[in-house]
Design a protein around this motif. Structure first.
Motif, PDB file in Angstrom:
ATOM      1  N   TYR A 452      -5.908 -10.282   1.144  1.00 22.54           N
ATOM      2  CA  TYR A 452      -6.928  -9.234   1.244  1.00 22.54           C
ATOM      3  C   TYR A 452      -6.285  -7.962   1.792  1.00 22.54           C
ATOM      4  N   SER A 453      -6.775  -6.819   1.318  1.00 26.22           N
ATOM      5  CA  SER A 453      -6.295  -5.514   1.799  1.00 26.22           C
ATOM      6  C   SER A 453      -7.497  -4.598   1.981  1.00 26.22           C
ATOM      7  N   VAL A 454      -7.352  -3.640   2.905  1.00 26.06           N
ATOM      8  CA  VAL A 454      -8.414  -2.675   3.215  1.00 26.06           C
ATOM      9  C   VAL A 454      -7.829  -1.279   3.052  1.00 26.06           C
ATOM     10  N   VAL A 455      -8.496  -0.439   2.252  1.00 29.58           N
ATOM     11  CA  VAL A 455      -8.044   0.928   1.974  1.00 29.58           C
ATOM     12  C   VAL A 455      -9.057   1.892   2.567  1.00 29.58           C
ATOM     13  N   ALA A 456      -8.621   2.729   3.522  1.00 29.92           N
ATOM     14  CA  ALA A 456      -9.470   3.779   4.081  1.00 29.92           C
ATOM     15  C   ALA A 456      -9.538   4.929   3.094  1.00 29.92           C
ATOM     16  N   ARG A 457     -10.767   5.430   2.846  1.00 29.21           N
ATOM     17  CA  ARG A 457     -10.943   6.491   1.844  1.00 29.21           C
ATOM     18  C   ARG A 457     -11.886   7.556   2.394  1.00 29.21           C
ATOM     19  N   ARG A 458     -11.508   8.835   2.156  1.00 28.48           N
ATOM     20  CA  ARG A 458     -12.343   9.972   2.519  1.00 28.48           C
ATOM     21  C   ARG A 458     -12.611  10.753   1.242  1.00 28.48           C
ATOM     22  N   ASP A 459     -13.864  10.733   0.808  1.00 30.25           N
ATOM     23  CA  ASP A 459     -14.222  11.284  -0.512  1.00 30.25           C
ATOM     24  C   ASP A 459     -13.396  10.559  -1.576  1.00 30.25           C
ATOM     25  N   ASP A 460     -12.535  11.283  -2.331  1.00 29.62           N
ATOM     26  CA  ASP A 460     -11.742  10.635  -3.371  1.00 29.62           C
ATOM     27  C   ASP A 460     -10.301  10.396  -2.946  1.00 29.62           C
ATOM     28  N   ALA A 461      -9.944  10.730  -1.715  1.00 28.33           N
ATOM     29  CA  ALA A 461      -8.568  10.569  -1.246  1.00 28.33           C
ATOM     30  C   ALA A 461      -8.445   9.263  -0.467  1.00 28.33           C
ATOM     31  N   SER A 462      -7.513   8.406  -0.890  1.00 34.09           N
ATOM     32  CA  SER A 462      -7.352   7.084  -0.289  1.00 34.09           C
ATOM     33  C   SER A 462      -6.046   6.997   0.483  1.00 34.09           C
ATOM     34  N   ALA A 463      -6.095   6.276   1.634  1.00 30.33           N
ATOM     35  CA  ALA A 463      -4.907   6.040   2.444  1.00 30.33           C
ATOM     36  C   ALA A 463      -4.174   4.809   1.909  1.00 30.33           C
ATOM     37  N   PRO A 464      -2.939   4.580   2.344  1.00 32.48           N
ATOM     38  CA  PRO A 464      -2.234   3.351   1.940  1.00 32.48           C
ATOM     39  C   PRO A 464      -3.012   2.126   2.412  1.00 32.48           C
ATOM     40  N   PRO A 465      -2.940   1.015   1.657  1.00 35.29           N
ATOM     41  CA  PRO A 465      -3.705  -0.175   2.035  1.00 35.29           C
ATOM     42  C   PRO A 465      -3.132  -0.859   3.272  1.00 35.29           C
ATOM     43  N   ALA A 466      -4.004  -1.455   4.041  1.00 34.18           N
ATOM     44  CA  ALA A 466      -3.640  -2.317   5.168  1.00 34.18           C
ATOM     45  C   ALA A 466      -3.869  -3.752   4.719  1.00 34.18           C
ATOM     46  N   VAL A 467      -2.829  -4.606   4.775  1.00 37.12           N
ATOM     47  CA  VAL A 467      -2.858  -5.937   4.163  1.00 37.12           C
ATOM     48  C   VAL A 467      -2.935  -7.002   5.254  1.00 37.12           C
ATOM     49  N   ALA A 468      -3.770  -8.010   5.017  1.00 34.70           N
ATOM     50  CA  ALA A 468      -3.892  -9.143   5.927  1.00 34.70           C
ATOM     51  C   ALA A 468      -2.981 -10.267   5.463  1.00 34.70           C
ATOM     52  N   ALA A 469      -2.672 -11.177   6.356  1.00 33.67           N
ATOM     53  CA  ALA A 469      -1.857 -12.339   6.005  1.00 33.67           C
ATOM     54  C   ALA A 469      -2.617 -13.224   5.021  1.00 33.67           C
ATOM     55  N   PRO A 470      -1.944 -13.858   4.068  1.00 30.59           N
ATOM     56  CA  PRO A 470      -2.635 -14.707   3.084  1.00 30.59           C
ATOM     57  C   PRO A 470      -3.372 -15.861   3.764  1.00 30.59           C
TER      58      PRO A 470
END
Length: 881
Positions: A452-470
């Motif tokens: 699983y990964s979480v991507v922070a987004r502001r309007d249409d601009a997205s930050a690099p994903p933060a990934v959890a351990a499998p």
């Protein structure tokens, strides 16, 4: 129906003339035709209408209208010709079409009136007439449409054109120095919301203008002298120099509103300004804006109007381009002011954009660009730059299996600017979007690694994903149910589809499993066992087991049923019943409610879960004899004995919510027993039971006889029960009874004799009965006068005897008492009336079989346990003299 020419002129011709000579669109109204008319009626009515036209054409005001109607009639002549020959179909089709056209004309008029009235909901009569004529509706019809839409048709209020005081300009400057938005605030104070200025200057709850001016003068006179008081003196001088101060207040409000109208704002903006900043009442604000708008001479035009239109639309950059294209001769007055304003706003926005380009922190750049776009929404390149400013990424993403799903948590993005949302991905595919820092995947892949990964987004601009351990999701067996019985435990579950099998252990020892359940007979009643039900999944290096579902169960012996129980009313709590039964040796007794007879026979043991699913719980409180329950509405009451996860079905009774009679009493009179009680509400009949017999008594019979009469031997103890009853589905059911107990009565007779010579006369008391009996105490009482004694204390005690066996002959010396006087015997403990009894009485257990304890002499009955009825001799034996 006969043609009414006067009505036709009034309702058709006159409104059509007022509408600019436009004939009615509805042919039914034009020719006065009705739906029920026959072909002959149509021809005759059309003829009379055309004759009315010819007569009306002689009047100049109707000539133009009649000419148009006659010209139109040439188009409709074939329709009337067909109608005259009996074919009304073409005419009816034309009538429907004209009726629809008339409806569309009214809808068009309503729309145009709404557009013209706007948010102010005001129209001038001239504009209303113009709209009515252009659409082709009458003046009265247009007025009705306006009223239906809450549009007020009126002339604009007259407004002052010049200031009533020549020094108004200096007073206006003084108000600005005092920081007051208008003269009303100076006169009435800060709380002058809802002020009216058109008809008269009034503030709700405030004094009149003259008194308010005097109060303001007193307030300012009490303040220390300074720049503020100098400005206040200037304003007070203007108010005193005006013959009517109210006219100066009104002119100040009108002048300020005129200045705002010159900026060409929308009506909504003007209403907010008038009610909020100028403190006007809503109705006065609408009328004042309407009047000021009427002065302006229509829609503004020219460079200033175009610049204002662009500014109101947020096109500041376009407004600067437009101003740059104008010549010096066009940039004068208001246009020059607007050009200066938009150029300043554009210059400030450009500086903010340049600062954003040079910023290192994306949050600082985002804030600068947001401020720039607020100043100039159409600033070139700013929106694209803002869309490329991504927030800082989320941190610390954790994924943990939770049942059949996966729970996700993370730390939020450190970004402090804008609205940041989080896009959750599973194995690179979008899963969900949220503003929180938690999420859940309800349907993850089973028995395979998931990332699983979480991507922070502001309007249409997205930050690099933060990934959890499998993580690997392996669900536990579902719907695990373990039931303990008599020396056995059995279990059931649902095996996950991806699991290879399910394993069970008891206290660490394996238990044999059969498909989706097990039966373990190697247990001892009363011992607690811990069972673990786990799922096995295939893995690369063999089977992988889940932690398992843990259950602690204790097998017990089968609970024993309750053969039967009885219900009695609780006198201390209306609506509560006392359930009496024999307590079983083990298990807990509960009462449940069913809608019909139980599906199980008495003595059947069923799983407790099945019982709960098929019944309703009945509120109960343990008592000494059983339980106090509140079954409520009609139901079947079932007694069950519960032990662990098992329940054994006992007896049942159909409970009817019938009120138990209250105030029950019974009284013996020889062989007849008189029974009385308060008839319970909503009960048609009662069942009376006594001495192995029963009878039904209706409400009418009870009232007609003044109670219930029963026949019973006087010497026998008697219990009388009265139960409410009714027919339910053809079966007679009884509610909880009330009862009273009567002891058997032993008739005892006595006689008074006088024996011996006069100087040694004695009084002999002879006591007899039909059967041998012993009296606990017998007293002989004397009372002087003409009234006999009523009790053993009502007179002088001559003598008394205890434990008297009957028959008996007792004597006492004759009293030396002036005549007249009475002699009478009393047997203590005798009573003519029984006592009411009900469950819960403190001394209920003390009643002996066949005995009674009445309200006055409880517990003092004769030795043989019966009640004594002492029968007096004739009066001539008791009264002397």
């Amino acid at each position: 129906m006969a043609f009414d020419e006067e009505r036709y002129v009034r309702e058709v011709l006159e409104p059509a003339r007022e509408a600019g000579g436009t004939p009615p669109a509805d042919l039914g109204a034009r020719y006065q035709l009705g739906e029920a008319m026959t072909a002959r009626d149509v021809a005759e009515t059309a003829k009379q209408v055309r004759q009315c036209w010819r007569r009306a054409r002689g009047m100049l005001k109707y000539r133009r209208l009649i000419d148009r109607m006659e010209a139109d009639h040439a188009r409709f002549a074939p329709l009337f010709a067909a109608a005259a020959e009996g074919d009304l179909t073409p005419l009816r089709a034309a009538l429907r079409d004209s009726h629809a056209r008339a409806g569309r004309r009214l809808d068009d008029a309503a729309r145009r009136l709404d557009d013209a009235a706007g948010p102010l909901r005001l129209l001038s009569p001239a504009l209303l007439s113009t709209i009515a004529r252009s659409v082709g509706v009458g003046q009265e019809e247009a007025l009705r449409l306006a009223a239906a839409r809450s549009i007020d048709v009126r002339e604009p209020d007259p407004l002052p054109r010049a200031a009533p005081y020549s020094g108004y300009g200096r007073a206006r400057e003084a108000l600005d120095a005092l920081g007051l938005p208008h003269l009303g605030r100076f006169v009435f104070g800060d709380d002058c919301a809802g002020m009216e200025v058109l008809d008269d200057v009034v503030v709700p709850g405030a004094e009149p203008v003259a008194e308010a001016v005097a109060a303001a003068e007193a307030r300012w006179a009490a303040r220390p002298r300074g720049p503020w008081t100098v400005s206040a003196d200037t304003v007070l001088t203007a108010l005193r120099g005006t013959p009517d101060p109210a006219t100066l207040v009104r002119y100040d409000i009108v002048a300020r509103l005129r200045e705002r109208v010159r900026e060409h704002p929308y009506d909504d903006t003007l209403l907010r300004h008038a009610t909020g900043e100028l403190d006007l009442a809503a109705a006065d604000a609408r009328r004042l804006i309407f009047a000021v708008r009427g002065e302006s001479g229509g829609v503004p035009s020219g460079p200033a109007a175009r610049l204002r239109e662009l500014v109101d639309a947020g096109e500041i950059h376009a407004a600067v381009d437009y101003a740059d294209a104008l010549g010096p001769q066009d940039l004068t007055g208001e246009a020059a002011e607007l050009a200066t304003e938009v150029r300043a706003r554009l210059a400030g926005a450009v500086r903010l954009r340049d600062r954003a380009r040079a910023a290192i922190d994306p949050d600082d750049a985002w804030i600068a660009l947001r401020d720039a776009l607020q100043r100039v929404p159409d600033l070139p390149g700013a929106a694209d730059m803002l869309a490329r400013l991504a927030p800082y990424p989320a941190r610390g993403v954790r994924a943990e299996p939770q049942g059949d799903g996966v729970g996700l948590t993370w730390q939020p993005s450190p970004s402090r600017a804008g609205r940041v949302v989080y896009d959750v991905h599973r194995n690179g595919a979008p899963l969900s979007t949220t503003e929180r820092t938690t999420a859940r995947d309800d349907r993850p892949p089973v028995n395979v690694p998931v990332t699983y990964s979480v991507v922070a987004r502001r309007d249409d601009a997205s930050a690099p994903p933060a990934v959890a351990a499998p993580v690997v999701v392996r669900p536990e067996p579902g719907d695990v149910r373990l039931t303990a019985g008599d020396g056995v435990v059995w279990g059931r579950w649902t095996r996950p589809a991806e699991a290879s099998r399910v394993v069970v252990s008891r206290d660490g020892l394996p238990v044999q499993v059969i498909d989706t359940g097990f039966r373990d007979a190697g247990v001892v009643n009363g011992t607690a066992y811990v069972y673990v039900v786990a799922a096995a999944y295939p893995g690369p290096e063999g089977e992988v087991f889940t932690p398992g579902v843990r259950h602690t169960v204790t097998p017990r012996g089968l609970p024993r049923p309750i053969a039967g129980f009885t219900l009695h009313p609780d006198p201390s709590s209306p609506g509560t019943l006392l359930a009496w039964y024999d307590e079983p040796p083990s298990g807990v007794v509960e009462f449940v409610a069913l809608d019909s007879a139980p599906q199980w026979t008495a003595g059947t043991t069923v799983p407790l879960a099945d019982l709960r699913a098929a019944s309703r719980a009945v509120p109960s409180i343990p008592t000494r004899e059983g339980q106090a329950i509140r079954p409520g509405a009609q139901c079947v009451l079932l007694a069950v004995t519960i032990a662990g996860d098992l329940a054994t079905v006992g007896g049942h009774l159909e409970h009817v919510n019938l009120a138990t009679p209250t105030g029950l009493s019974a009284q013996r009179r020889g062989a007849t027993v008189y029974v009385g009680f308060d008839w319970p509400p909503d009960v048609p009949e009662v069942e009376v039971r006594w001495a192995g017999r029963d009878m039904l008594v209706s409400s009418a019979a009870y009232r007609a006889q003044g109670g219930v009469r029963l026949e019973a031997p006087e010497s026998e103890a008697l219990t009388v029960e009265v139960a409410p009853t009714a027919l339910v589905r053809g079966e007679r059911l009884c509610g909880p009874p009330a009862w009273v107990r009567l002891a058997g009565r032993v008739p005892v007779r006595y006689d008074l004799l006088r024996e011996g010579p006069a100087w040694r006369r004695t009084v002999v008391v002879e006591v007899t009965s039909d059967r041998p009996v012993r009296l606990r105490r017998l007293a002989l009482v004397l009372k002087a006068g003409h009234v006999q004694p009523k009790s053993a204390d009502d007179g002088v005690l001559l003598d008394h005897w205890t434990d008297v066996d009957l028959p008996a002959r007792l004597s006492v010396p004759a009293p030396r008492q002036d005549k007249p006087y009475w002699l009478r015997c009393f047997a203590e403990g005798a009573s003519p009336a029984g006592r009411r009894w009900s469950p819960g009485d403190d001394d209920f257990d003390g009643i002996a079989d066949g005995g009674i304890m009445d309200e006055d002499t409880a517990g003092e009955g004769p030795a043989d346990g019966g009640e004594v009825a002492l029968i007096d001799p004739p009066v001539r034996r008791m009264k002397v003299g």
